[in-house]
Design a protein around this motif. Structure first.
Motif, PDB file in Angstrom:
ATOM      1  N   VAL A 175      30.916  25.734  49.915  1.00 14.61           N
ATOM      2  CA  VAL A 175      32.104  26.314  49.306  1.00 14.61           C
ATOM      3  C   VAL A 175      31.654  27.677  48.795  1.00 14.61           C
ATOM      4  CG1 VAL A 175      33.833  26.182  47.481  1.00 14.61           C
ATOM      5  CG2 VAL A 175      33.075  24.088  48.628  1.00 14.61           C
ATOM      6  N   ALA A 176      32.277  28.739  49.323  1.00 22.29           N
ATOM      7  CA  ALA A 176      31.894  30.102  48.968  1.00 22.29           C
ATOM      8  C   ALA A 176      33.029  30.782  48.224  1.00 22.29           C
ATOM      9  CB  ALA A 176      31.538  30.898  50.223  1.00 22.29           C
ATOM     10  N   GLY A 177      32.753  31.187  46.986  1.00 27.11           N
ATOM     11  CA  GLY A 177      33.722  31.936  46.191  1.00 27.11           C
ATOM     12  C   GLY A 177      33.415  33.417  46.298  1.00 27.11           C
ATOM     13  N   CYS A 178      34.370  34.194  46.772  1.00 31.10           N
ATOM     14  CA  CYS A 178      34.179  35.637  46.989  1.00 31.10           C
ATOM     15  C   CYS A 178      35.103  36.420  46.063  1.00 31.10           C
ATOM     16  CB  CYS A 178      34.513  35.999  48.432  1.00 31.10           C
ATOM     17  SG  CYS A 178      33.552  35.113  49.662  1.00 31.10           S
ATOM     18  N   ASP A 179      34.561  37.433  45.405  1.00 31.80           N
ATOM     19  CA  ASP A 179      35.386  38.175  44.447  1.00 31.80           C
ATOM     20  C   ASP A 179      35.989  39.446  45.045  1.00 31.80           C
ATOM     21  OD1 ASP A 179      33.113  39.771  44.439  1.00 31.80           O
ATOM     22  OD2 ASP A 179      33.217  40.171  42.296  1.00 31.80           O
ATOM     23  N   PHE A 180      36.878  39.240  45.993  1.00 33.18           N
ATOM     24  CA  PHE A 180      37.717  40.325  46.507  1.00 33.18           C
ATOM     25  C   PHE A 180      39.084  39.716  46.824  1.00 33.18           C
ATOM     26  CE2 PHE A 180      35.763  38.607  50.369  1.00 33.18           C
ATOM     27  CZ  PHE A 180      36.845  38.494  51.228  1.00 33.18           C
ATOM     28  N   PRO A 181      40.142  40.518  46.805  1.00 29.54           N
ATOM     29  CA  PRO A 181      41.472  39.989  47.107  1.00 29.54           C
ATOM     30  C   PRO A 181      41.583  39.562  48.568  1.00 29.54           C
ATOM     31  CG  PRO A 181      41.638  42.046  45.900  1.00 29.54           C
ATOM     32  CD  PRO A 181      40.198  41.899  46.312  1.00 29.54           C
ATOM     33  N   PHE A 182      42.067  38.354  48.795  1.00 32.41           N
ATOM     34  CA  PHE A 182      42.217  37.815  50.139  1.00 32.41           C
ATOM     35  C   PHE A 182      43.548  38.221  50.772  1.00 32.41           C
ATOM     36  CE2 PHE A 182      39.265  33.837  50.214  1.00 32.41           C
ATOM     37  CZ  PHE A 182      38.215  34.600  49.756  1.00 32.41           C
ATOM     38  N   SER A 183      44.373  38.920  50.032  1.00 33.13           N
ATOM     39  CA  SER A 183      45.677  39.279  50.554  1.00 33.13           C
ATOM     40  C   SER A 183      46.263  40.433  49.749  1.00 33.13           C
ATOM     41  CB  SER A 183      46.619  38.062  50.504  1.00 33.13           C
ATOM     42  OG  SER A 183      47.794  38.302  51.244  1.00 33.13           O
ATOM     43  N   ILE A 184      47.508  40.742  50.050  1.00 33.85           N
ATOM     44  CA  ILE A 184      48.274  41.742  49.326  1.00 33.85           C
ATOM     45  C   ILE A 184      49.547  41.053  48.845  1.00 33.85           C
ATOM     46  CG2 ILE A 184      47.302  43.646  50.680  1.00 33.85           C
ATOM     47  CD1 ILE A 184      49.922  43.699  52.298  1.00 33.85           C
ATOM     48  N   PRO A 185      50.368  41.709  48.037  1.00 34.87           N
ATOM     49  CA  PRO A 185      51.621  41.068  47.611  1.00 34.87           C
ATOM     50  C   PRO A 185      52.463  40.617  48.810  1.00 34.87           C
ATOM     51  CG  PRO A 185      51.224  43.019  46.294  1.00 34.87           C
ATOM     52  CD  PRO A 185      50.187  43.020  47.389  1.00 34.87           C
ATOM     53  N   ARG A 186      53.037  39.446  48.701  1.00 34.79           N
ATOM     54  CA  ARG A 186      53.824  38.850  49.808  1.00 34.79           C
ATOM     55  C   ARG A 186      54.923  39.793  50.284  1.00 34.79           C
ATOM     56  NH1 ARG A 186      54.589  37.406  54.204  1.00 34.79           N
ATOM     57  NH2 ARG A 186      55.990  35.766  54.794  1.00 34.79           N
ATOM     58  N   SER A 187      55.520  40.544  49.358  1.00 38.32           N
ATOM     59  CA  SER A 187      56.621  41.442  49.730  1.00 38.32           C
ATOM     60  C   SER A 187      56.171  42.556  50.671  1.00 38.32           C
ATOM     61  CB  SER A 187      57.259  42.045  48.479  1.00 38.32           C
ATOM     62  OG  SER A 187      56.307  42.830  47.771  1.00 38.32           O
ATOM     63  N   LEU A 188      54.873  42.804  50.766  1.00 34.26           N
ATOM     64  CA  LEU A 188      54.358  43.849  51.648  1.00 34.26           C
ATOM     65  C   LEU A 188      53.924  43.319  53.013  1.00 34.26           C
ATOM     66  CD1 LEU A 188      52.172  45.925  49.154  1.00 34.26           C
ATOM     67  CD2 LEU A 188      54.608  46.158  49.687  1.00 34.26           C
ATOM     68  N   ILE A 189      53.760  42.015  53.127  1.00 35.81           N
ATOM     69  CA  ILE A 189      53.302  41.425  54.389  1.00 35.81           C
ATOM     70  C   ILE A 189      54.474  41.393  55.365  1.00 35.81           C
ATOM     71  CG2 ILE A 189      52.410  39.339  55.511  1.00 35.81           C
ATOM     72  CD1 ILE A 189      50.763  38.833  52.993  1.00 35.81           C
TER      73      ILE A 189
END
Length: 192
Positions: A68-82
């Motif tokens: 289990v790897a915890g990474c400290d960066f955002p995995f996405s952007i706000p849903r409204s932008l996808i």
């Protein structure tokens, strides 16, 4: 089964191999025992530049299916932008859509009406920055392009919570925010 836990202090800097740090631990009863602490530059092939250092990090994560790897960066952007039907579609197409971190940031900023929108999780957990903020957009871009997209497309790891838990052992990658975790327990020392 002993679970292998990785805490990854991620970086998208030009010398990412020196700045990405991996803390490796194992479950020991109800405690976590630190087994190793090293920069990504010490993983084969010992690279400093981001593409090679992050590829080595991906191989390190995949070395044990009980990781289990915890990474400290955002995995996405706000849903409204996808602008794709699913998160997986967005991540799969990310490298071809955004040739570099600055193009990603410019696109997101324009799409958001020149505002820095936050994901719901950013608002709830009070993360320091949104995913395309000037201070973190390179980290977001490299994390998605160099780590998440290859793992997603190859099917060699599960990205939670976006994908269901695996039926058989497979590395699991989760987004982590050490600053938020420390704040949530009322402790906020200089942790780096």
């Amino acid at each position: 089964m002993t679970r292998r836990i990785l805490g990854i202090d991620f970086s998208g800097a030009s010398d990412a191999g020196r700045r990405i740090w991996i803390a490796e631990g194992e479950e020991a009863g109800n405690r976590l025992q630190l087994v190793d602490l090293l920069p990504a530059a010490e993983l084969e092939p010992g690279a400093m530049e981001p593409a090679a250092a992050i590829a080595a990090l991906a191989r390190h994560i995949l070395a044990d299916p009980h990781t289990v790897a915890g990474c400290d960066f955002p995995f996405s952007i706000p849903r409204s932008l996808i602008d794709t039907p699913t998160w997986a579609d967005f991540i799969a197409s990310f490298p071809t859509r955004f040739a570099d971190a600055d193009r990603f940031r410019d696109w997101a900023f324009r799409k958001a009406g020149m505002r820095e929108l936050r994901r719901r999780t950013d608002a709830e957990q009070q993360t320091p920055f949104n995913s395309y903020n000037l201070r973190i957009h390179r980290q977001t871009w490299w994390g998605i392009v160099g780590l998440l997209q290859p793992l997603l497309v190859s099917g060699t790891a599960v990205i939670r919570p976006y994908q269901p838990m695996p039926r058989r052992p497979k590395p699991i990658v989760i987004e982590a925010c050490p600053a938020c975790a420390m704040k949530s327990i009322g402790v906020y020392p200089q942790y780096k």
